[in-house]
Design an enzyme around this catalytic site. Structure first.
Site, PDB file in Angstrom:
ATOM      1  N   ASN A   7      75.952  10.492  39.390  1.00  0.00           N
ATOM      2  CA  ASN A   7      77.394  10.252  39.314  1.00  0.00           C
ATOM      3  C   ASN A   7      77.620   9.378  38.082  1.00  0.00           C
ATOM      4  O   ASN A   7      77.489   8.154  38.134  1.00  0.00           O
ATOM      5  CB  ASN A   7      77.837   9.545  40.603  1.00  0.00           C
ATOM      6  CG  ASN A   7      79.322   9.249  40.626  1.00  0.00           C
ATOM      7  OD1 ASN A   7      80.010   9.427  39.620  1.00  0.00           O
ATOM      8  ND2 ASN A   7      79.805   8.781  41.748  1.00  0.00           N
ATOM      9  N   ARG A  62      78.192  14.870  39.787  1.00  0.00           N
ATOM     10  CA  ARG A  62      79.603  14.737  40.154  1.00  0.00           C
ATOM     11  C   ARG A  62      80.445  14.950  38.899  1.00  0.00           C
ATOM     12  O   ARG A  62      80.228  14.297  37.875  1.00  0.00           O
ATOM     13  CB  ARG A  62      79.870  13.342  40.709  1.00  0.00           C
ATOM     14  CG  ARG A  62      81.318  13.185  41.053  1.00  0.00           C
ATOM     15  CD  ARG A  62      81.660  11.786  41.411  1.00  0.00           C
ATOM     16  NE  ARG A  62      83.070  11.726  41.797  1.00  0.00           N
ATOM     17  CZ  ARG A  62      83.691  10.615  42.094  1.00  0.00           C
ATOM     18  NH1 ARG A  62      83.051   9.471  42.065  1.00  0.00           N
ATOM     19  NH2 ARG A  62      84.956  10.640  42.419  1.00  0.00           N
ATOM     20  N   HIS A 150      88.961  13.068  44.614  1.00  0.00           N
ATOM     21  CA  HIS A 150      88.278  12.546  45.807  1.00  0.00           C
ATOM     22  C   HIS A 150      87.963  13.688  46.777  1.00  0.00           C
ATOM     23  O   HIS A 150      87.796  13.451  47.972  1.00  0.00           O
ATOM     24  CB  HIS A 150      89.138  11.518  46.568  1.00  0.00           C
ATOM     25  CG  HIS A 150      89.244  10.186  45.893  1.00  0.00           C
ATOM     26  ND1 HIS A 150      90.384   9.416  45.955  1.00  0.00           N
ATOM     27  CD2 HIS A 150      88.365   9.485  45.153  1.00  0.00           C
ATOM     28  CE1 HIS A 150      90.198   8.301  45.284  1.00  0.00           C
ATOM     29  NE2 HIS A 150      88.978   8.320  44.768  1.00  0.00           N
ATOM     30  N   HIS A 178      91.498   7.828  51.708  1.00  0.00           N
ATOM     31  CA  HIS A 178      90.391   7.224  50.946  1.00  0.00           C
ATOM     32  C   HIS A 178      90.987   6.025  50.206  1.00  0.00           C
ATOM     33  O   HIS A 178      91.694   6.189  49.217  1.00  0.00           O
ATOM     34  CB  HIS A 178      89.809   8.254  49.976  1.00  0.00           C
ATOM     35  CG  HIS A 178      88.697   7.698  49.128  1.00  0.00           C
ATOM     36  ND1 HIS A 178      87.409   8.182  49.181  1.00  0.00           N
ATOM     37  CD2 HIS A 178      88.678   6.689  48.237  1.00  0.00           C
ATOM     38  CE1 HIS A 178      86.655   7.490  48.357  1.00  0.00           C
ATOM     39  NE2 HIS A 178      87.404   6.575  47.761  1.00  0.00           N
ATOM     40  N   LEU A 179      90.739   4.829  50.738  1.00  0.00           N
ATOM     41  CA  LEU A 179      91.344   3.625  50.171  1.00  0.00           C
ATOM     42  C   LEU A 179      90.249   2.776  49.543  1.00  0.00           C
ATOM     43  O   LEU A 179      89.665   1.900  50.186  1.00  0.00           O
ATOM     44  CB  LEU A 179      92.080   2.830  51.255  1.00  0.00           C
ATOM     45  CG  LEU A 179      93.080   3.610  52.112  1.00  0.00           C
ATOM     46  CD1 LEU A 179      93.735   2.697  53.132  1.00  0.00           C
ATOM     47  CD2 LEU A 179      94.141   4.279  51.239  1.00  0.00           C
ATOM     48  N   GLY A 182      89.905   3.375  43.598  1.00  0.00           N
ATOM     49  CA  GLY A 182      90.783   4.539  43.457  1.00  0.00           C
ATOM     50  C   GLY A 182      91.196   4.903  44.878  1.00  0.00           C
ATOM     51  O   GLY A 182      90.435   4.662  45.808  1.00  0.00           O
ATOM     52  N   ARG A 211      95.475   0.950  39.123  1.00  0.00           N
ATOM     53  CA  ARG A 211      96.357   2.080  38.787  1.00  0.00           C
ATOM     54  C   ARG A 211      97.650   1.990  39.594  1.00  0.00           C
ATOM     55  O   ARG A 211      97.621   1.635  40.770  1.00  0.00           O
ATOM     56  CB  ARG A 211      95.658   3.405  39.110  1.00  0.00           C
ATOM     57  CG  ARG A 211      94.645   3.821  38.076  1.00  0.00           C
ATOM     58  CD  ARG A 211      93.894   5.063  38.511  1.00  0.00           C
ATOM     59  NE  ARG A 211      92.530   4.759  38.903  1.00  0.00           N
ATOM     60  CZ  ARG A 211      91.697   5.594  39.511  1.00  0.00           C
ATOM     61  NH1 ARG A 211      92.086   6.814  39.790  1.00  0.00           N
ATOM     62  NH2 ARG A 211      90.477   5.228  39.819  1.00  0.00           N
ATOM     63  N   GLY A 301      86.364   1.390  50.326  1.00  0.00           N
ATOM     64  CA  GLY A 301      86.130  -0.043  50.553  1.00  0.00           C
ATOM     65  C   GLY A 301      87.206  -0.711  51.393  1.00  0.00           C
ATOM     66  O   GLY A 301      86.905  -1.480  52.312  1.00  0.00           O
ATOM     67  N   ILE A 302      88.485  -0.414  51.116  1.00  0.00           N
ATOM     68  CA  ILE A 302      89.573  -1.057  51.867  1.00  0.00           C
ATOM     69  C   ILE A 302      89.740  -0.391  53.237  1.00  0.00           C
ATOM     70  O   ILE A 302      89.846  -1.062  54.258  1.00  0.00           O
ATOM     71  CB  ILE A 302      90.885  -1.006  51.047  1.00  0.00           C
ATOM     72  CG1 ILE A 302      90.707  -1.820  49.749  1.00  0.00           C
ATOM     73  CG2 ILE A 302      92.061  -1.514  51.856  1.00  0.00           C
ATOM     74  CD1 ILE A 302      91.824  -1.684  48.736  1.00  0.00           C
ATOM     75  N   GLU A 358      79.905  10.234  49.479  1.00  0.00           N
ATOM     76  CA  GLU A 358      80.097  11.248  48.432  1.00  0.00           C
ATOM     77  C   GLU A 358      78.781  11.732  47.862  1.00  0.00           C
ATOM     78  O   GLU A 358      78.606  12.925  47.608  1.00  0.00           O
ATOM     79  CB  GLU A 358      80.974  10.665  47.321  1.00  0.00           C
ATOM     80  CG  GLU A 358      82.433  10.555  47.729  1.00  0.00           C
ATOM     81  CD  GLU A 358      83.251   9.712  46.772  1.00  0.00           C
ATOM     82  OE1 GLU A 358      82.959   8.509  46.644  1.00  0.00           O
ATOM     83  OE2 GLU A 358      84.174  10.250  46.152  1.00  0.00           O
TER      84      GLU A 358
HETATM   85  P1  AMP Z   1      85.435   1.221  46.699  1.00  0.00           P
HETATM   86  O1  AMP Z   1      86.053   1.664  45.423  1.00  0.00           O
HETATM   87  O2  AMP Z   1      85.489   2.261  47.781  1.00  0.00           O
HETATM   88  O3  AMP Z   1      84.062   0.644  46.530  1.00  0.00           O
HETATM   89  O4  AMP Z   1      86.342   0.034  47.270  1.00  0.00           O
HETATM   90  C1  AMP Z   1      86.469  -1.173  46.576  1.00  0.00           C
HETATM   91  C2  AMP Z   1      87.576  -1.974  47.201  1.00  0.00           C
HETATM   92  O5  AMP Z   1      87.255  -2.267  48.571  1.00  0.00           O
HETATM   93  C3  AMP Z   1      87.747  -3.301  46.504  1.00  0.00           C
HETATM   94  O6  AMP Z   1      89.057  -3.392  46.017  1.00  0.00           O
HETATM   95  C4  AMP Z   1      87.567  -4.322  47.584  1.00  0.00           C
HETATM   96  O7  AMP Z   1      88.563  -5.230  47.486  1.00  0.00           O
HETATM   97  C5  AMP Z   1      87.739  -3.562  48.868  1.00  0.00           C
HETATM   98  N1  AMP Z   1      86.986  -4.212  49.948  1.00  0.00           N
HETATM   99  C6  AMP Z   1      85.662  -4.267  50.132  1.00  0.00           C
HETATM  100  N2  AMP Z   1      85.369  -5.005  51.229  1.00  0.00           N
HETATM  101  C7  AMP Z   1      86.558  -5.434  51.753  1.00  0.00           C
HETATM  102  C8  AMP Z   1      86.945  -6.231  52.886  1.00  0.00           C
HETATM  103  N3  AMP Z   1      86.043  -6.750  53.704  1.00  0.00           N
HETATM  104  N4  AMP Z   1      88.250  -6.445  53.102  1.00  0.00           N
HETATM  105  C9  AMP Z   1      89.185  -5.936  52.281  1.00  0.00           C
HETATM  106  N5  AMP Z   1      88.880  -5.170  51.209  1.00  0.00           N
HETATM  107  C10 AMP Z   1      87.594  -4.929  50.941  1.00  0.00           C
END
Ligand code: AMP
Length: 598
Positions: A7, A62, A150, A178-179, A182, A211, A301-302, A358
């Site tokens: 990726n 990817r 995504h 997917h939060l 991105g 974004r 992540g969120i 992914e």
């Molecule tokens: P990703 O792009 O899927 O890796 O997600 C990254 C996002 O997930 C970042 O903006 C982090 O702020 C959020 N994140 C990771 N762990 C937590 C948590 N425990 N609580 C809130 N947001 C989180």
């Protein structure tokens, strides 16, 4: 199959090795702050060797944007590379690093089959009404439309949700959220993406880390007039300096923003409420698009980690049938591929949280395409193609309502499929805009009414008849049927998905299973056509025959019937419930002409 997944992004290269047969990840690494993507990928063989991995069976890359031409994961060839290059203008930040990775990997491992897996591919099923922007035709001709991204994540979530619930994806309406940094929402209706919040680029839709998501396009001219910004400058700001980072003034990490909001920071509070509001808006819109929702899934992540964001987003969805459980929500702690449910027992809508995978999904797609490519070419006997004009299947009660109490249908003639017949009787089908007179009733009686029309006829009637397999009449529009003894309103109007009836003996000849998707080529001279996404339905009672509707027959220049040549497509992803998407049987890209089986 030992599969390396690469990726390659502009700031990092993630790579993993999976044994797709045993479903185990045997290596995982990420190279950050790159001198160049090329240098990073050149370094992978040494890192793998140090981990004792000296042989590979396949490599999956990817690739963000496959445009309109690359509709499914495919074996990489020079043609595919050229097509990915063609999409650079649509994904200027994302496709170049992927191409750099592909170029080095093809030199590093010249003998290992390599597959491109596109973020856009899962969304190829989005109907025109959702993918079309209302802009001048000459712009649309340049490829300006919704593609969505995504896709690998949303597809994985769909499969994981279906597996967790023990319900085929084909029976579910899922809103996948997917939060992550991105972010996008995807409406997945009965196994296919029908809309998604990202558009031509990965900028549209939800508020993201840096974004903006949705903005008024009028702001480009406003910013040009008032600040003298060029379109490129505005675009860069919308990509890099907007979203959570711009609203919070404290970076894009939701953990920090939630902390500050809790301490009373007004900007952080606004960032959170704008973020949640936008997500709620999309979820409600997609529930509307699908006529309801069975599952809302959170990932990224969120989505995976923020208890309070999930709660904010799911609040006051009781009108959709969702009753949220705060205790279950707070208890979520994902360590692997768990998919806990966080709704109360009496909630009709399920809410599921799961880690997206992914890389794993790319490995699965890669091995599917490589296995299919290794299948020896086969030649199949031709298959009869029958044109199915509009008709209705009715319940006994409906027949009595339209023809009178105790009325029995009279058989006009038997049809090819055993036990099926055309009745002497017909009914009129009446929509809000127009009507179709004398539509033939087909027997025997059914347990639910089903009215099958072509798409142009649905327009004539003025209803939005969904594309469905026979029998899937839930959540369909209501129309009126008129018979000699009365009228009746009923749901059940569909545009039938093209399909092939076949029996176990013929299925064995072709090497198909019930539920497989195939391609069928029809050669008629001037209007040769390949029908994709043809569903195989196996039943001992069936006579082998493909059914298409009158729109499809007109497009292929078929008057009463014809012959098609079958091209099977591999549709099943190992270890997880079946999926409706496929690639060409030989693993070749959708660009390549499909081989004739005649
Ligand atoms: P990703 O792009 O899927 O890796 O997600 C990254 C996002 O997930 C970042 O903006 C982090 O702020 C959020 N994140 C990771 N762990 C937590 C948590 N425990 N609580 C809130 N947001 C989180």
């Amino acid at each position: 199959m030992r599969t390396l997944v690469i990726n390659a992004g502009s700031s990092s290269v993630k790579f993993s090795v999976f044994d797709t047969a045993s479903n185990v990840q045997i290596f995982k690494s990420e190279l950050q702050r790159l001198e160049s993507v090329e240098k990073a990928v050149e370094g992978i063989p040494a890192l793998l060797e140090a981990a004792g991995i000296t042989t590979l069976d396949a490599i999956g890359h990817r690739v963000a944007h496959g445009g309109s031409q690359l509709m499914d994961a495919c074996v990489i060839s020079d043609d595919v590379v050229a097509a990915v290059e063609d999409c650079i203008s649509l994904a200027p930040l994302h496709n170049p690093p992927a191409l750099a990775g592909i170029s080095v990997a093809r030199k590093n491992w010249p003998d290992v089959p390599q597959v491109a897996v596109f973020d856009t591919a899962f969304h190829q099923t989005i109907p025109e009404r959702a993918s079309t922007y209302a802009v001048p035709e000459s712009w649309r001709n340049l490829g300006l439309r919704r593609y969505g991204f995504h896709g690998t994540s949303h597809k994985y979530v769909m499969l994981r949700v279906a597996e967790e619930l023990g319900t085929p994806a084909a029976e579910l309406r899922i809103i996948s959220c997917h939060l992550g940094n991105g972010a996008s929402v995807c409406a997945i209706e009965r196994g296919v993406s029908v809309d998604t919040s990202m558009g031509m680029t990965a900028l549209e839709g939800l508020v993201m880390g840096s974004r903006s998501g949705d903005v008024d396009p009028g702001m480009f001219a406003f910013l040009s007039r008032t600040l003298g910004l060029s379109p490129e400058e505005v675009e860069l700001e919308l990509y890099k300096n907007s979203g959570l980072a711009a609203l919070s003034g404290a970076g894009n990490d939701m953990r920090d923003i939630e902390q500050r909001a809790g301490e009373g920071d007004k900007k952080a509070q606004l960032a959170i409420s704008v973020y949640a509001y936008r997500a709620r808006k999309y979820i409600a819109a997609y529930a509307g698009v699908m006529g309801g929702v069975d599952v809302i899934a959170f990932t990224g992540g969120i989505g995976e980690n923020s208890v309070s964001m999930r709660k904010r987003i799911c609040e006051r969805f009781d009108y959709l049938g969702l009753i949220f459980d705060e205790d279950l929500n707070s208890a979520v702690k994902l360590t692997d591929s768990e998919a806990p449910q966080i709704q109360q027992k009496n909630s009709r809508v399920k809410v599921i949280v799961t880690q997206t995978r992914e890389q794993w999904m790319i490995a699965q797609e890669t091995s599917r395409v490589v296995r299919a490519a290794a299948m020896p070419p086969r030649h199949y006997p031709p298959i009869p193609v029958a044109v199915s004009a509009h008709h209705v299947h009715l319940t006994k009660e409906t027949v009595e309502a339209l023809f009178g109490k105790g009325y029995e249908l009279k058989i006009h003639k038997s049809l090819t499929q055993k036990g099926q017949w055309a009745a002497e009787e017909t009914v009129d089908v009446i929509g809000p805009r127009g009507e179709i007179k004398s539509v033939r009733i087909l027997g025997p009686y059914r347990s639910a009414n089903q009215i099958e029309v072509a798409e142009t006829e649905a327009f004539h009637l003025g209803v939005d008849a969904p594309l469905r397999q026979s029998g899937q009449t839930q959540n369909t529009p209501v129309i009126t049927l008129r018979g000699p003894a009365g009228t009746l309103q009923t749901d059940g109007i569909i545009v039938a998905s093209r399909h092939i009836h076949t029996n176990p003996t013929d299925a064995a000849k072709f090497g198909f299973k019930d539920g497989d998707m195939v391609e069928v080529e029809v050669r008629n001279g001037a209007r040769d056509l390949v029908f994709r996404d043809v569903l195989i339905r196996v039943n001992p009672e069936y006579t082998t025959e493909m059914h298409i509707d009158t729109d499809e027959a007109n497009a292929a220049h078929i008057k009463h019937g014809g012959l098609g040549a079958l091209i099977p497509v591999s549709t099943h992803v190992a270890q997880i419930t079946s999926c409706p998407h496929g690639s060409n049987t030989d693993g070749s890209c959708k660009l390549a002409p499909v081989a004739s089986a005649a």
